[in-house]
Motif scaffolding. Structure first.
Motif, PDB file in Angstrom:
ATOM      1  N   GLU A 119       0.826  -1.208   0.000  1.00 26.16           N
ATOM      2  CA  GLU A 119       0.000   0.000   0.000  1.00 26.16           C
ATOM      3  C   GLU A 119       0.861   1.258   0.000  1.00 26.16           C
ATOM      4  O   GLU A 119       0.712   2.145   0.835  1.00 26.16           O
ATOM      5  N   GLU A 120       1.783   1.318  -0.974  1.00 22.10           N
ATOM      6  CA  GLU A 120       2.642   2.494  -1.079  1.00 22.10           C
ATOM      7  C   GLU A 120       2.992   2.769  -2.533  1.00 22.10           C
ATOM      8  O   GLU A 120       2.804   1.909  -3.405  1.00 22.10           O
ATOM      9  N   TYR A 121       3.464   3.973  -2.757  1.00 21.90           N
ATOM     10  CA  TYR A 121       3.887   4.390  -4.092  1.00 21.90           C
ATOM     11  C   TYR A 121       4.944   5.472  -3.935  1.00 21.90           C
ATOM     12  O   TYR A 121       5.139   6.025  -2.859  1.00 21.90           O
ATOM     13  N   GLY A 122       5.619   5.757  -5.019  1.00 24.40           N
ATOM     14  CA  GLY A 122       6.628   6.809  -5.012  1.00 24.40           C
ATOM     15  C   GLY A 122       6.303   7.866  -6.059  1.00 24.40           C
ATOM     16  O   GLY A 122       5.583   7.596  -7.023  1.00 24.40           O
ATOM     17  N   MET A 123       6.826   9.061  -5.855  1.00 21.98           N
ATOM     18  CA  MET A 123       6.621  10.124  -6.834  1.00 21.98           C
ATOM     19  C   MET A 123       7.664  11.217  -6.645  1.00 21.98           C
ATOM     20  O   MET A 123       8.258  11.348  -5.583  1.00 21.98           O
ATOM     21  N   GLN A 124       7.895  11.958  -7.725  1.00 21.43           N
ATOM     22  CA  GLN A 124       8.710  13.163  -7.670  1.00 21.43           C
ATOM     23  C   GLN A 124       7.774  14.325  -7.948  1.00 21.43           C
ATOM     24  O   GLN A 124       6.853  14.207  -8.748  1.00 21.43           O
ATOM     25  N   LEU A 125       8.021  15.440  -7.274  1.00 20.68           N
ATOM     26  CA  LEU A 125       7.129  16.580  -7.466  1.00 20.68           C
ATOM     27  C   LEU A 125       7.868  17.890  -7.279  1.00 20.68           C
ATOM     28  O   LEU A 125       8.962  17.924  -6.725  1.00 20.68           O
ATOM     29  N   TYR A 126       7.273  18.942  -7.777  1.00 21.34           N
ATOM     30  CA  TYR A 126       7.730  20.297  -7.496  1.00 21.34           C
ATOM     31  C   TYR A 126       6.892  20.814  -6.338  1.00 21.34           C
ATOM     32  O   TYR A 126       5.668  20.763  -6.392  1.00 21.34           O
ATOM     33  N   MET A 127       7.538  21.265  -5.307  1.00 24.21           N
ATOM     34  CA  MET A 127       6.813  21.799  -4.158  1.00 24.21           C
ATOM     35  C   MET A 127       6.998  23.320  -4.162  1.00 24.21           C
ATOM     36  O   MET A 127       8.127  23.820  -4.158  1.00 24.21           O
ATOM     37  N   ARG A 128       5.906  24.027  -4.197  1.00 20.67           N
ATOM     38  CA  ARG A 128       5.945  25.487  -4.201  1.00 20.67           C
ATOM     39  C   ARG A 128       5.216  25.997  -2.971  1.00 20.67           C
ATOM     40  O   ARG A 128       4.124  25.536  -2.659  1.00 20.67           O
ATOM     41  N   ASP A 186       8.057  24.472   8.395  1.00 19.18           N
ATOM     42  CA  ASP A 186       8.368  23.058   8.569  1.00 19.18           C
ATOM     43  C   ASP A 186       7.266  22.259   7.880  1.00 19.18           C
ATOM     44  O   ASP A 186       6.272  21.876   8.491  1.00 19.18           O
ATOM     45  N   THR A 187       7.425  22.023   6.603  1.00 18.19           N
ATOM     46  CA  THR A 187       6.406  21.361   5.797  1.00 18.19           C
ATOM     47  C   THR A 187       6.584  19.846   5.872  1.00 18.19           C
ATOM     48  O   THR A 187       7.696  19.347   5.828  1.00 18.19           O
ATOM     49  N   PHE A 188       5.480  19.134   5.997  1.00 14.20           N
ATOM     50  CA  PHE A 188       5.542  17.675   6.049  1.00 14.20           C
ATOM     51  C   PHE A 188       4.312  17.096   5.367  1.00 14.20           C
ATOM     52  O   PHE A 188       3.324  17.792   5.130  1.00 14.20           O
ATOM     53  N   PHE A 189       4.387  15.833   5.035  1.00 13.83           N
ATOM     54  CA  PHE A 189       3.287  15.133   4.394  1.00 13.83           C
ATOM     55  C   PHE A 189       2.641  14.208   5.431  1.00 13.83           C
ATOM     56  O   PHE A 189       3.312  13.333   5.988  1.00 13.83           O
ATOM     57  N   ILE A 190       1.365  14.391   5.652  1.00 16.14           N
ATOM     58  CA  ILE A 190       0.634  13.559   6.610  1.00 16.14           C
ATOM     59  C   ILE A 190       0.588  12.131   6.076  1.00 16.14           C
ATOM     60  O   ILE A 190       0.324  11.907   4.899  1.00 16.14           O
ATOM     61  N   ASN A 191       0.849  11.182   6.946  1.00 17.48           N
ATOM     62  CA  ASN A 191       0.864   9.747   6.622  1.00 17.48           C
ATOM     63  C   ASN A 191       1.951   9.364   5.624  1.00 17.48           C
ATOM     64  O   ASN A 191       1.866   8.330   4.973  1.00 17.48           O
ATOM     65  N   LYS A 196       5.359   7.772   4.488  1.00 20.77           N
ATOM     66  CA  LYS A 196       6.200   6.708   5.038  1.00 20.77           C
ATOM     67  C   LYS A 196       7.679   7.088   4.999  1.00 20.77           C
ATOM     68  O   LYS A 196       8.394   6.937   5.969  1.00 20.77           O
ATOM     69  N   LYS A 197       8.144   7.530   3.835  1.00 20.29           N
ATOM     70  CA  LYS A 197       9.562   7.835   3.656  1.00 20.29           C
ATOM     71  C   LYS A 197       9.724   9.112   2.841  1.00 20.29           C
ATOM     72  O   LYS A 197      10.340   9.107   1.779  1.00 20.29           O
ATOM     73  N   SER A 198       9.203  10.207   3.298  1.00 25.53           N
ATOM     74  CA  SER A 198       9.318  11.472   2.569  1.00 25.53           C
ATOM     75  C   SER A 198      10.715  12.040   2.754  1.00 25.53           C
ATOM     76  O   SER A 198      11.225  12.101   3.864  1.00 25.53           O
TER      77      SER A 198
END
Length: 86
Positions: A9-18, A52-57, A59-61
């Motif tokens: 139940e996981e996936y990976g992605m690359q993104l631009y964070m603005r 301090d930006t983070f992603f809720i839930n 796993k390995k950000s």
């Protein structure tokens, strides 16, 4: 986006964070300097306060490690900071 794992139940992605925020300590008089904004590189970003930006839930950000951070910062006269990173 990917790879996907239904089993884990996981996936990976690359993104631009603005992100955009205000820091009144960085205000400047645009009349005195003759400019309304300045474009800065990652060295400027390393010296200022950032949310301090983070992603809720998550796993390995993490931000991938490269020789020079892939980051762009724009500072407006009113203290608005626009930061874009990959």
């Amino acid at each position: 986006m990917g790879p996907f794992s239904e089993k884990l139940e996981e996936y990976g992605m690359q993104l631009y964070m603005r992100q955009v925020w205000y820091d009144s300590r960085l205000k400047f008089n645009k009349t005195d300097l003759g400019r309304e904004e300045f474009s800065m590189n990652w060295m400027f970003a390393a010296r200022i306060w950032k949310p301090d930006t983070f992603f809720i839930n998550g796993k390995k950000s993490y931000a991938h490690a490269i020789t020079a951070p892939n980051m762009f910062v724009r500072l407006q006269h009113d203290g608005q900071i626009y930061m874009s990173m990959r």
